[in-house]
Design a protein around this motif. Structure first.
Motif, PDB file in Angstrom:
ATOM      1  N   HIS A 613     -32.382 -83.068  71.197  1.00 39.25           N
ATOM      2  CA  HIS A 613     -32.620 -82.705  69.839  1.00 39.25           C
ATOM      3  C   HIS A 613     -31.586 -83.675  68.872  1.00 39.25           C
ATOM      4  N   GLN A 614     -32.402 -84.456  67.828  1.00 40.93           N
ATOM      5  CA  GLN A 614     -31.799 -85.412  66.975  1.00 40.93           C
ATOM      6  C   GLN A 614     -31.472 -84.527  65.737  1.00 40.93           C
ATOM      7  N   PRO A 615     -30.269 -84.935  64.938  1.00 39.97           N
ATOM      8  CA  PRO A 615     -29.833 -84.355  63.587  1.00 39.97           C
ATOM      9  C   PRO A 615     -31.187 -84.611  62.695  1.00 39.97           C
ATOM     10  N   THR A 616     -31.399 -83.762  61.889  1.00 40.06           N
ATOM     11  CA  THR A 616     -32.562 -83.725  60.872  1.00 40.06           C
ATOM     12  C   THR A 616     -31.863 -84.304  59.795  1.00 40.06           C
ATOM     13  N   GLY A 617     -30.582 -84.284  59.531  1.00 30.27           N
ATOM     14  CA  GLY A 617     -30.059 -84.978  58.296  1.00 30.27           C
ATOM     15  C   GLY A 617     -28.882 -85.244  58.410  1.00 30.27           C
ATOM     16  N   GLN A 621     -24.144 -82.112  62.315  1.00 26.70           N
ATOM     17  CA  GLN A 621     -23.105 -82.636  63.105  1.00 26.70           C
ATOM     18  C   GLN A 621     -23.620 -83.231  64.396  1.00 26.70           C
ATOM     19  N   PRO A 622     -23.720 -84.533  64.622  1.00 25.61           N
ATOM     20  CA  PRO A 622     -24.369 -84.840  65.898  1.00 25.61           C
ATOM     21  C   PRO A 622     -23.730 -84.521  67.218  1.00 25.61           C
TER      22      PRO A 622
END
Length: 915
Positions: A613-617, A621-622
């Motif tokens: 899952h990639q951070p949306t904004g 926190q990554p």
């Protein structure tokens, strides 16, 4: 609390602080400000001096302090600012030094922080070796007697091994400690001080009527070794007790001073311990002494002082206590054992004989003596005894049973009663016997009295001989101060508590097994083995420390099965957690080439997981990257295969997966058709044309030679070849060459090929101009030869005139014979006669010339004398004055220095004689 340099009066920032006036001892004012800028308003100081920041500024004599305007405060505030800055700097400097010191202490605070380093193992070995070096030099390297002491030293370095049994905490390098002299257990100094104080308080509170005034001992928490109150540790000393507060040194045993121990050995032998300051007991004495055996029969031999007592194993031979036999035991220490032999012995009265041990010759039988006493009426009633029986016990004056009357009666008569009251104190201890004098014991007391019970709370009227115990239970607290006495009619001396303590010990694993008590419980006596993963290596720690003790390093090999395709895993030491990645060669058979994979095992390679899952904004926190274990395919085969390049220049090893035609990047180097040059193209494929010379001959893919002929010309030919680059020899040169003849006068034109192909003789002929040589011979005549190379031959045949020594005879001869001294002309007799006549004539002329010279000189002398005759009268007076000089006048200048030297020598001689 805020730092003092932060505590600024009147606000922050420069030029905002207000000066505060404090009285000074110099009748001045101290101004303290936070800023160095200009302040509003002015400060007027009444007094002879003005001091800024505590520094006195004396005023000039005869002047008064004036109020300065706002513009004159800049120098004052700047000085105050400098002083404040200096103070801030000093405080920050102290804070940094304290932080650095704290970091150093934390770094060396515990041996557990250094336990994992490999360098620490070698460092610990060096420290232990240096600690024992003074001992091992005495024992020639024998360390068998040091095992117990070495164990204590190793525990000082081992994580969790040194534990305070009172607080169940680790004993670190920077802690103040105390070591018991009985069990050598180490405790924190504050812990043992509190333990000693509590122990003395409990004992004195229970047994001492004058509480705290008696000196009670206190025990060691582990071995119960008792110490006096004066032995309570009050300061931190090293193990040997020489240095107070030993400094923290990472190259010494923790809590050691590094000096020689010098404690007396136990048992005392007069020597002192040679080890460096160390924990645990001192080893046996290593000194060599000369001693004999126990029985003193063997010769003295050198032995270790710790084992100086020895047995020669010969029979002892000392006489036993029986006085008849000798000790047959081997040489032994101490007194001889009792005699083991058996003999027939009489008792002391002599009535019985029995076989008894020779070691106890005196024995008593169970028969009554029975001998007649001196009175003659009675017999001795004593059991078998030694010596005389004594007088009759019924002889002499005797008392009546109540001991009030005395009678003198024969021993055959009994003493009568006196008739008076007995009046003996009865068993109650209060009343007396009311019967008349009687034989035998008195009866029990039957008087009724008002009796108090044992606890003193109740009374009752009852016979004096009966005890009175009430049913009231004691409510006092026992010595444990937890449980009530609960004993019926307790007199106040409540017994100690007999219940189990049951409190959880400091280990948090066990409960106190002791009887209920006051104060702290003794440390848990149990120990726990902290083991490695395989269980072969363990370290014993006090109970409760197993949760904080790091498992020991195991030297055994890990026995877990491999998790990859290999049959066995790499050898590595026992460990916790998963095994390290397999580093063995893969050795799988590759499908394409059949070689074995040499890469390290890749069955369980860690690969970063993708597609997460990639951070949306930016507000999310990554997440940290995740890794998964997976099997990777074998890498391309790297086995080197020898492959020849396209131009057949070399055979190079190529990785198996990249085998194929390749260029070595060298120059082709094949010989072109001109046979003079080589192909300069990069290594390329060549079509072979001839199987025999194909590796050297250029193919159709090679370059074509387009250069001119560059072959070397014959020696002496300066002309280039007129043909292009060609194979074979160049054609002869047909051009004319201009050369000089041998005499360098005439120029000749000759074909180049004639001069280059001719030998030496032919070249000489070609270079000859056919004219006479113009060179001059050494004799001065011209060379008669034709133009020739080299030096002219010396064969001059021209006629020259030759004369005799007197020049009278003359002949013509060849020049070369004269130069070679082959012909010479000598004088004849005529020449000799002419020569003699000439010599005589010369002598006559010389004689005539000599006589003429004498005559001339005589004439000159006479003329001179004539000139002197006219002057004699004028010079007569001078002739009379001229007197011959005396010897003194002639030599006086030589006598003065000589006399001076004589006087000096005489004076020196007189001075030496006087000394």
């Amino acid at each position: 609390m805020e730092a003092s340099w932060r505590q600024v009066a009147g606000g922050r920032g420069r030029a905002r602080g207000r000066a505060t006036a404090t009285p000074s001892s110099g009748n001045g004012v101290h101004l303290r400000g936070a800023g160095g800028g200009r302040e509003k308003g002015s400060v007027c100081a009444a007094g002879p001096g003005l001091s800024l920041g505590g520094a006195a500024a004396p005023a000039a004599a005869g002047t008064s302090a004036r109020c300065s305007p706002a513009g004159s405060e800049a120098p004052q505030t700047s000085v105050a600012g400098e002083l404040m800055s200096q103070k801030k700097f000093e405080e920050i400097k102290k804070a940094n030094q304290a932080a650095a010191k704290r970091i150093v202490e934390e770094h060396f605070s515990s041996s557990s922080e250094e336990e994992g380093d490999e360098d620490f193992e070698g460092k610990r070995g060096k420290i232990v070796a240096n600690t024992f070096i003074t001992y091992t030099t005495q024992t020639d390297g024998d360390v068998r007697e040091l095992e117990r002491t070495k164990q204590y030293v190793n525990e000082a370095f081992q994580a969790g091994a040194m534990t305070c049994l009172i607080c169940i905490g680790s004993v670190k390098r920077n802690h103040a400690v105390w070591s018991c002299s009985g069990c050598f257990c180490v405790f924190h100094t504050p812990c043992i001080q509190k333990w000693a104080k509590d122990s003395q308080f409990l004992v004195s509170s229970l047994t001492d009527e004058d509480f705290g005034k008696r000196d009670y001992p206190w025990p060691c928490p582990k071995c119960r070794f008792e110490y006096k109150r004066s032995d309570t540790p009050s300061r931190y000393y090293c193990y040997c007790g020489k240095v107070e507060d030993p400094p923290l040194d990472p190259w010494l045993v923790p809590h050691s001073c590094g000096q020689v121990c010098e404690r007396d050995f136990k048992p005392s032998c007069g020597h002192k311990c040679l080890l460096l300051c160390h924990p645990g007991p001192c080893p046996p004495c290593p000194k060599m002494v000369t001693t004999t055996c126990y029985c003193k029969k063997a010769k003295p031999v050198p032995r270790r002082c710790s084992a100086k007592e020895w047995s020669c194993q010969l029979p002892c031979g000392r006489k036993l206590l029986c006085g008849q036999h000798k000790c047959e035991n081997p040489c032994h220490a101490g007194s001889c054992p009792p005699c083991p032999r058996v003999s027939r012995q009489k008792c002391v009265c002599g009535k019985r004989v029995a076989e008894r041990s020779c070691a106890s010759p005196l024995w008593h039988c169970d028969l009554i003596c029975g001998k007649t006493l001196p009175c003659g009426n009675h017999t001795c009633e004593q059991v078998c005894h030694v010596g005389a029986c004594g007088d009759c016990p019924r002889s002499g004056k005797r008392f009546c049973p109540c001991q009030k009357s005395k009678f003198s009666l024969p021993c055959t008569e009994d003493v009568p009663t006196c008739g008076d009251s007995c009046d003996k104190v009865l068993e109650c201890g209060i009343h007396r016997c009311s019967q008349r004098c009687h034989r035998g014991p008195c009866e029990t007391c039957r008087q009724e009295v008002e009796k108090h019970c044992r606890c003193g709370k109740h009374t009752k009227r009852m016979p004096c001989h009966k005890p009175y115990l009430c049913e009231t239970k004691c409510v006092k607290m026992r010595d444990c101060q937890k449980h009530q006495c609960r004993r019926k009619c307790c007199p106040g001396n409540c017994p100690p508590c007999d219940q189990n303590c049951g409190r959880t010990l400091g280990c948090r694993n066990h409960k106190c097994p002791s009887v209920c008590h006051r104060g702290s419980c003794y440390p848990c006596p149990e120990t726990v083995d902290v083991k490695c993963h395989c269980g072969n290596t363990k370290v014993t720690v006090p109970c409760g420390r197993e949760r904080t003790t790091r498992p020991p390093k195991c030297k055994e090999q890990c026995s877990r099965p491999p998790t990859c395709h290999h049959t066995s895993q790499e050898k590595h030491r026992c460990h916790f957690g998963s095994c390290p990645p397999c580093r063995q060669p893969c050795q799988k058979v590759l499908e394409k080439c059949g070689h074995l994979c040499p890469a390290p095992c890749h069955d369980q390679a860690l690969i970063k997981q993708t597609g997460r899952h990639q951070p949306t904004g930016p507000w999310e926190q990554p997440s940290e990257p995740a890794f998964i274990q997976t099997a990777l395919p074998c890498p391309p085969c790297q086995v080197p295969i020898p492959v020849e390049c396209l131009g057949n220049h070399e055979v190079s090893p190529i990785p198996c997966h990249a085998v194929g035609p390749y260029s070595c990047k060298r120059v082709c180097g094949r010989t072109l058709n001109c046979q003079n040059h080589t192909c300069m193209k990069e290594c390329h494929k060549v079509t072979e044309t001839d199987s025999c010379t194909g590796k050297k001959k250029a193919g159709p893919e090679c370059l074509r030679c387009e250069e001119g002929c560059s072959k070397s010309r014959p020696s002496g030919c300066p002309h280039p070849c007129v043909l292009p680059c060609h194979p074979g020899e160049c054609p002869p040169c047909a051009q004319m060459l201009r050369i000089k003849c041998h005499c360098k006068i005439t120029s000749l034109y000759v074909e180049c090929r004639k001069i280059t192909t001719a030998d030496v003789s032919e070249k000489n002929l070609l270079s000859c101009c056919k004219n006479q040589c113009p060179k001059e011979l050494p004799c001065g005549h011209r060379c008669k030869e034709m133009c020739h190379p080299g030096e002219c031959p010396f064969n001059c045949n021209q006629k020259v005139k030759l004369r005799c020594p007197c020049k009278r005879i003359k002949k013509e001869v060849q020049c070369n014979k004269v130069r070679g001294n082959q012909i010479s002309i000598d004088c004849d007799t005529t020449c000799k006669e002419m020569k003699q006549k000439a010599s005589e004539l010369k002598e006559a002329e010389a004689k005539a010339a000599l006589e003429e010279e004498k005559r001339r000189q005589q004439a000159e002398l006479e003329a001179f004398e004539n000139r002197l005759k006219g002057r004699r009268k004028k010079n007569r007076k001078r002739d009379e004055v001229a007197v011959e000089l005396t010897l003194w006048q002639k030599y006086k200048y030589y006598l003065f220095p000589l006399c001076a030297i004589v006087v000096v020598v005489f004076a020196w001689y007189i001075a030496q004689a006087m000394d």
